[in-house]
Structures are given as structure tokens and as C-alpha cells.
Design a protein around this motif. Sequence first.
Motif, PDB file in Angstrom:
ATOM      1  N   ALA A  53      18.832 -31.453-147.242  1.00  0.00           N
ATOM      2  CA  ALA A  53      18.748 -30.125-147.856  1.00  0.00           C
ATOM      3  C   ALA A  53      20.099 -29.425-147.849  1.00  0.00           C
ATOM      4  O   ALA A  53      20.378 -28.598-148.724  1.00  0.00           O
ATOM      5  CB  ALA A  53      17.706 -29.282-147.131  1.00  0.00           C
ATOM      6  N   SER A  54      20.945 -29.732-146.864  1.00  0.00           N
ATOM      7  CA  SER A  54      22.268 -29.130-146.805  1.00  0.00           C
ATOM      8  C   SER A  54      23.205 -29.729-147.852  1.00  0.00           C
ATOM      9  O   SER A  54      24.178 -29.089-148.251  1.00  0.00           O
ATOM     10  CB  SER A  54      22.879 -29.328-145.408  1.00  0.00           C
ATOM     11  OG  SER A  54      22.152 -28.586-144.448  1.00  0.00           O
ATOM     12  N   LEU A  55      22.903 -30.932-148.288  1.00  0.00           N
ATOM     13  CA  LEU A  55      23.753 -31.608-149.270  1.00  0.00           C
ATOM     14  C   LEU A  55      23.354 -31.286-150.703  1.00  0.00           C
ATOM     15  O   LEU A  55      24.082 -31.618-151.634  1.00  0.00           O
ATOM     16  CB  LEU A  55      23.702 -33.121-149.044  1.00  0.00           C
ATOM     17  CG  LEU A  55      24.279 -33.602-147.710  1.00  0.00           C
ATOM     18  CD1 LEU A  55      24.081 -35.100-147.545  1.00  0.00           C
ATOM     19  CD2 LEU A  55      25.755 -33.246-147.608  1.00  0.00           C
ATOM     20  N   ARG A  56      22.200 -30.632-150.884  1.00  0.00           N
ATOM     21  CA  ARG A  56      21.730 -30.276-152.224  1.00  0.00           C
ATOM     22  C   ARG A  56      21.310 -28.809-152.222  1.00  0.00           C
ATOM     23  O   ARG A  56      20.256 -28.463-151.715  1.00  0.00           O
ATOM     24  CB  ARG A  56      20.545 -31.147-152.642  1.00  0.00           C
ATOM     25  CG  ARG A  56      20.883 -32.594-152.933  1.00  0.00           C
ATOM     26  CD  ARG A  56      19.649 -33.294-153.510  1.00  0.00           C
ATOM     27  NE  ARG A  56      19.140 -32.565-154.668  1.00  0.00           N
ATOM     28  CZ  ARG A  56      17.888 -32.706-155.135  1.00  0.00           C
ATOM     29  NH1 ARG A  56      17.034 -33.511-154.545  1.00  0.00           N
ATOM     30  NH2 ARG A  56      17.502 -32.009-156.193  1.00  0.00           N
ATOM     31  N   ALA A  59      17.829 -27.895-153.452  1.00  0.00           N
ATOM     32  CA  ALA A  59      16.683 -28.577-152.853  1.00  0.00           C
ATOM     33  C   ALA A  59      15.725 -27.617-152.149  1.00  0.00           C
ATOM     34  O   ALA A  59      14.588 -27.970-151.872  1.00  0.00           O
ATOM     35  CB  ALA A  59      17.156 -29.637-151.864  1.00  0.00           C
ATOM     36  N   GLY A  60      16.173 -26.420-151.825  1.00  0.00           N
ATOM     37  CA  GLY A  60      15.336 -25.505-151.071  1.00  0.00           C
ATOM     38  C   GLY A  60      15.363 -25.860-149.598  1.00  0.00           C
ATOM     39  O   GLY A  60      15.917 -26.892-149.192  1.00  0.00           O
ATOM     40  N   PRO A  61      14.753 -25.034-148.759  1.00  0.00           N
ATOM     41  CA  PRO A  61      14.776 -25.306-147.320  1.00  0.00           C
ATOM     42  C   PRO A  61      13.940 -26.517-146.967  1.00  0.00           C
ATOM     43  O   PRO A  61      12.970 -26.842-147.659  1.00  0.00           O
ATOM     44  CB  PRO A  61      14.192 -24.022-146.717  1.00  0.00           C
ATOM     45  CG  PRO A  61      13.351 -23.438-147.797  1.00  0.00           C
ATOM     46  CD  PRO A  61      14.046 -23.780-149.083  1.00  0.00           C
ATOM     47  N   PRO A  62      14.287 -27.200-145.883  1.00  0.00           N
ATOM     48  CA  PRO A  62      13.480 -28.344-145.437  1.00  0.00           C
ATOM     49  C   PRO A  62      12.157 -27.883-144.841  1.00  0.00           C
ATOM     50  O   PRO A  62      11.936 -26.682-144.622  1.00  0.00           O
ATOM     51  CB  PRO A  62      14.364 -29.000-144.379  1.00  0.00           C
ATOM     52  CG  PRO A  62      15.183 -27.872-143.842  1.00  0.00           C
ATOM     53  CD  PRO A  62      15.431 -26.945-144.997  1.00  0.00           C
ATOM     54  N   GLN A  63      11.290 -28.841-144.559  1.00  0.00           N
ATOM     55  CA  GLN A  63       9.979 -28.542-143.990  1.00  0.00           C
ATOM     56  C   GLN A  63      10.093 -27.789-142.667  1.00  0.00           C
ATOM     57  O   GLN A  63       9.312 -26.877-142.383  1.00  0.00           O
ATOM     58  CB  GLN A  63       9.204 -29.843-143.771  1.00  0.00           C
ATOM     59  CG  GLN A  63       7.882 -29.683-143.035  1.00  0.00           C
ATOM     60  CD  GLN A  63       7.270 -31.020-142.657  1.00  0.00           C
ATOM     61  OE1 GLN A  63       7.810 -32.075-142.989  1.00  0.00           O
ATOM     62  NE2 GLN A  63       6.141 -30.987-141.963  1.00  0.00           N
ATOM     63  N   MET A  64      11.051 -28.202-141.855  1.00  0.00           N
ATOM     64  CA  MET A  64      11.263 -27.590-140.547  1.00  0.00           C
ATOM     65  C   MET A  64      12.741 -27.278-140.377  1.00  0.00           C
ATOM     66  O   MET A  64      13.601 -28.018-140.866  1.00  0.00           O
ATOM     67  CB  MET A  64      10.834 -28.548-139.430  1.00  0.00           C
ATOM     68  CG  MET A  64       9.365 -28.899-139.402  1.00  0.00           C
ATOM     69  SD  MET A  64       8.348 -27.581-138.717  1.00  0.00           S
ATOM     70  CE  MET A  64       8.834 -27.635-136.990  1.00  0.00           C
ATOM     71  N   VAL A  65      13.034 -26.174-139.674  1.00  0.00           N
ATOM     72  CA  VAL A  65      14.400 -25.912-139.226  1.00  0.00           C
ATOM     73  C   VAL A  65      14.368 -25.834-137.706  1.00  0.00           C
ATOM     74  O   VAL A  65      13.300 -25.708-137.095  1.00  0.00           O
ATOM     75  CB  VAL A  65      14.967 -24.616-139.842  1.00  0.00           C
ATOM     76  CG1 VAL A  65      15.035 -24.718-141.348  1.00  0.00           C
ATOM     77  CG2 VAL A  65      14.160 -23.393-139.422  1.00  0.00           C
TER      78      VAL A  65
END
Length: 266
Positions: A53-56, A59-65
Amino acid sequence: MASTRVIHARAEKFAEDGFVVLPGFLPADLVDRLRPEVDKWVDAGWRQSSIDASLRSDAGPPQMVELDLEAHGELAVYPPLMDLLSSPGLLGGAFVFHHLHSDRRPAGGGGKSWHHDFEQRPQRDRRLHMIHALHYIDGLRPDLGALAVLPGSHLEVAEKDARSHLGTDVLPGEVVIDDLPPGSTVVLHSALFHTRRAPSGSDPSAAPRYMIDGSYCRTGTLWPPVKPYWRHVLAVARSRGLGEGWPELFAERHFSEYEEAGRRRA
């Protein structure tokens, strides 16, 4: 191999040295809850999702942070750490949370070249401090890989990779930290040059290297975020009530907009 030197630095020397070593800083019960969270973070693929997600940026936020994890959130606002950061020699006054990264490196993992982590584009001054707290959940030993720091180098204004051509070479004046008990923390000025040395030996059965790093910045400027979903991370912290008593800690107004050129590996 350089001689092992464990430095019990005092916070008063932070301005001069750029780091302080805190052996056994975290309580055992917190350490015992952090370890399985790191395992889950890695094994469930959440760490990789955060990197993807940090590379795109689209992509929006990932499922979990990281701050979704119970003990990780507690670590981010651990009261003794907050007290230390608020001391005049470190951040003082008001400061803002920048990021939290969590990882478990396999036995025999490689090193990382000399670098610093001060987020400023372009690098131009050290007027306001940024600090990284490196939490070693299982401590440090030579078979886990050493942390080496270059005292005083945080006073330079240099690009992050200004010493990367040196690899992980031994440098004059460096301090090697490779003998710390579980739950130890090394607090660095983010502009301090440091390197991760590969562990001694190559025993595949050796323990993995657990490390969680949290970063915090003095308010007074707009800091560049390192993740395109940085607003989501701060919102998670606020929804959990993690900033109670620290009104600026998870405030969005202390950040500039995310820039594609500022992408960093999570």
C-alpha cells in the motif's frame, strides 16, 4: 570485529551524542504481548500489505495498520517514553507521532548501510527535532546483529544516504550496541547516522530479530509523511483514544501532503 560497547547514556547528553540507550525500558508484560503481535503482523501478511500500500498511492489503506494492534498502540504512547520525549533535551513542548514500523527479521538477515532517517526534503536544517525510538523486543546480541551509531553526526546537514557508499563498515568514533536485555529501547535523533550489521555466524536455528520503531516530531513545521495512507493511521489512533492527554500527538495539521517522490519502504 569491533569491540562490543554498551552505552548507558543519559538524556542530558542527547543533544551532544544524538542517542540514549535504555536497557530493559519496556515492562515484561508489554513485551510478552508485543511479540505475538509482531508474529501475527508478519505471518498474516499484514506487514507485506502495508508495504504494498505504501508503494501504490492509489491502493488505499491496507486491511490493518500497526496501531490497530492492541499492544502496538500502547507502545506508541507508552507513558515513560512520552515523558522522555517531552524533556527539553529531546522534543520538549508539543510533538506529533510520525509512524510506527514493526518487523521480525529472520536469523542470518543481512545488514543495512549507514544512513539516517530525518524526514526533510530537501535536507536543509536541524532546527526542529525528529526522533526514532527503536524497541528491541528480545534485546540485542551479536547473533541477532548489532546496531552501530555515529555520535554527533545528527548535527550535520546531510542527505540520508551520504554514507551509504561505506556499507556497514566500521567508522572512527562509532558506538556498537549488541548486548541489551529484552524490552530495551534505543532513542535516536533521526538525523543520527546508524547502521545495522549482519549477525555473527550463520546459524539458521538462531532466534529472529524483533524490532519496532516509532517516530515522533517536534511541532512547528509541516513534516513529510512516509505513507500515502498516513491520515488513516492517525485516524485509527484517534479512534482508539491513544492520544488522550496529548492533543497534538495524532493531529493531521502537522503534516504536508504525501508526495510520490517521498515513498519509503514501510
